[in-house]
Design an enzyme around this catalytic site. Structure first.
Site, PDB file in Angstrom:
ATOM      1  N   ASP A  21       0.828  -1.278  -0.100  1.00 58.75           N
ATOM      2  CA  ASP A  21       0.041   0.099  -0.062  1.00 58.75           C
ATOM      3  C   ASP A  21       0.807   1.073   0.038  1.00 58.75           C
ATOM      4  OD1 ASP A  21       0.885   0.014   2.614  1.00 58.75           O
ATOM      5  OD2 ASP A  21      -0.949  -0.164   3.553  1.00 58.75           O
ATOM      6  N   ARG A  23       0.529   4.079   2.408  1.00 61.01           N
ATOM      7  CA  ARG A  23       0.816   4.719   3.610  1.00 61.01           C
ATOM      8  C   ARG A  23       1.370   3.748   5.001  1.00 61.01           C
ATOM      9  NH1 ARG A  23      -2.618   7.828   1.014  1.00 61.01           N
ATOM     10  NH2 ARG A  23      -2.160  10.167   0.738  1.00 61.01           N
ATOM     11  N   ASN A  95      -7.494   1.904  -6.565  1.00 60.57           N
ATOM     12  CA  ASN A  95      -5.991   1.000  -7.018  1.00 60.57           C
ATOM     13  C   ASN A  95      -5.779   1.269  -8.573  1.00 60.57           C
ATOM     14  OD1 ASN A  95      -6.213   0.214  -4.188  1.00 60.57           O
ATOM     15  ND2 ASN A  95      -7.204  -1.528  -4.679  1.00 60.57           N
ATOM     16  N   ASP A  97      -3.902  -1.280 -10.020  1.00 59.09           N
ATOM     17  CA  ASP A  97      -3.208  -2.392 -10.195  1.00 59.09           C
ATOM     18  C   ASP A  97      -4.051  -3.238 -11.353  1.00 59.09           C
ATOM     19  OD1 ASP A  97      -5.463  -3.492  -8.564  1.00 59.09           O
ATOM     20  OD2 ASP A  97      -4.002  -3.446  -6.993  1.00 59.09           O
ATOM     21  N   HIS A 112      -8.474   6.580  -9.913  1.00 53.87           N
ATOM     22  CA  HIS A 112      -6.995   7.205  -9.869  1.00 53.87           C
ATOM     23  C   HIS A 112      -6.133   6.615 -11.248  1.00 53.87           C
ATOM     24  CE1 HIS A 112      -7.060   7.863  -5.216  1.00 53.87           C
ATOM     25  NE2 HIS A 112      -7.948   8.648  -6.079  1.00 53.87           N
ATOM     26  N   CYS A 125       0.578  15.595 -29.051  1.00 53.61           N
ATOM     27  CA  CYS A 125       0.591  14.647 -29.476  1.00 53.61           C
ATOM     28  C   CYS A 125      -0.470  13.724 -28.829  1.00 53.61           C
ATOM     29  CB  CYS A 125       1.968  14.066 -29.239  1.00 53.61           C
ATOM     30  SG  CYS A 125       2.321  12.126 -29.559  1.00 53.61           S
TER      31      CYS A 125
END
Length: 408
Positions: A21, A23, A95, A97, A112, A125
């Site tokens: 993680d 933090r 997340n 991932d 995010h 571009c």
């Protein structure tokens, strides 16, 4: 009975997959501090201004972020089971991932961004490509360059950095889900980062709110009056318990998805490289930055609770420690003997931080500056206008705006 469950997930549901993680102890920020990246703070590695000025520090560290071949956690699979049963309205994940997709989820928003794609930072571009095109460079700490001739721009993973606006798909989905949701689950996140931390306050107060986290969390009163229930423990343990109680079978463990490299890279021997996940032990105790709250701060009023620094290994059934708060065997709960502190006296968890006010005008797409006046719609999530756009052509007949100031 809920049929339209909104789920907000954070890093806590991926820790058991070997992904650190941000933090926690041995998390991403701890790891950044141990590297000699010459940054003023760990957060600066994910600041868009620092990246545009010099992307090298980010790419020296970036291979740690790419998940490689990993399996979704039991909590990922539980959410996929909810979707198959027609109970999941939407999963809003913080997340990056991409494990929601691997687990079979389709009704989710990556608030995010994700590591699945990358985009050129050159304004004229905006070339976009799958992550496989930059993977070999990332594994070797090189800054990937745009593939278009005569561009020379830097490719950046499509992850939202500090200073960037969140995807418009997030606010659009939230606006549509607001009146449909009949239950909200907050899983594996301390709600420490804005604007995701304000999602609770966007839904009607009558919608039940349940938190699933290793340690207790309490949102600010301006966002929520508090959770109706908290299930304390590692996400996977709670997922197993809930699946059994709801009669949901967790799907078989999904096969890990390898990150593919191009044929040209394969011919040069550029494979997946070393394991990019030197993450923390999923069973490690929370570090100094995530000290859990005590039973006193949970507002317990009855029954003496033995003093321990960790919750003891209780049976599979969770133990109720106070009204609406249940602890599993993996709860990172600091239990105290003194009782009776009122719930409204709860301090913020030590893991929480002040949310950063990063606000963009939805009329002109400009970032608002500290202490700048702006107008925020009460009915729409994340719809804000600077004073010029508010009084200009964008109008506001369909919105109910309130005047606010950035940072207050």
């Amino acid at each position: 009975r809920a049929r339209n469950i909104v789920v907000v997930t954070g890093a806590g549901i991926s820790v058991s997959c070997g992904i650190p993680d941000f933090r926690g102890a041995n998390g991403i920020y701890d790891m950044i501090e141990k590297w000699d990246l010459e940054l003023p703070s760990p957060e600066a590695l994910f600041d868009i201004e620092y990246f545009d000025d010099d992307p090298q520090p980010f790419y020296r560290f970036a291979r740690t972020l790419f998940p490689g071949s990993i399996r979704p956690s039991k909590m990922h699979r539980f959410l996929a089971a909810l979707e198959r049963q027609g109970k999941l309205l939407r999963n809003y994940t913080q997340n990056i991932d991409g494990l929601e997709r691997v687990a079979g989820l389709t009704k989710y928003v990556a608030c995010h961004g994700s590591l699945d794609t990358a985009t050129c930072r050159a304004k004229r571009c905006r070339y976009s490509c799958p992550a496989s095109e930059i993977y070999a460079d990332v594994m070797r700490g090189r800054v990937p360059q745009c593939r278009r001739r005569e561009c020379g721009g830097v490719l950046k993973p499509d992850v939202v950095f500090f200073g960037e606006a969140l995807p418009k798909a997030m606010s659009k989905a939230l606006n549509g889900d607001r009146k449909k949701a009949d239950c909200i689950l907050i899983i594996g996140t301390s709600l420490a980062v804005a604007p995701i931390s304000t999602v609770l306050g966007f839904f009607p107060e009558t919608v039940p709110q349940i938190a699933i986290n290793k340690v207790p969390i309490k949102p600010p009163k301006r966002v929520s009056e508090g959770f109706d229930a908290q299930l304390l423990g590692e996400a996977d343990e709670v997922a197993e318990f809930l699946a059994e109680q709801l009669g949901l079978g967790l799907p078989e463990d999904a096969k890990p998805e390898p990150v593919h490299v191009s044929d040209a890279d394969a011919e040069q021997g550029k494979g997946a490289g070393p394991d990019p996940n030197p993450g923390p032990n999923p069973g490690a105790n929370p570090g100094p930055g995530s000290d859990p709250l005590s039973a006193v701060e949970l507002g317990a009023k009855e029954a003496a609770i033995p003093t321990r620094t960790k919750a003891k290994a209780w049976a599979a059934e969770p133990r109720q420690i106070t009204a609406g708060v249940f602890a599993f065997s993996t709860a990172g709960l600091e239990v105290g003997a003194a009782l009776g502190r009122p719930r409204d006296a709860l301090p913020k968890p030590a893991a929480a931080c002040e949310p950063m006010d990063i606000i963009f005008c939805d009329g002109c797409d400009r970032r608002l500056q500290p202490s700048q006046k702006f107008f925020s719609c009460k009915e729409c999530f994340g719809f804000d206008l600077c004073e010029r756009c508010f009084r200009g052509k964008h109008g506001h007949a369909a919105h109910g705006f309130t005047a606010q100031v950035v940072g207050r």
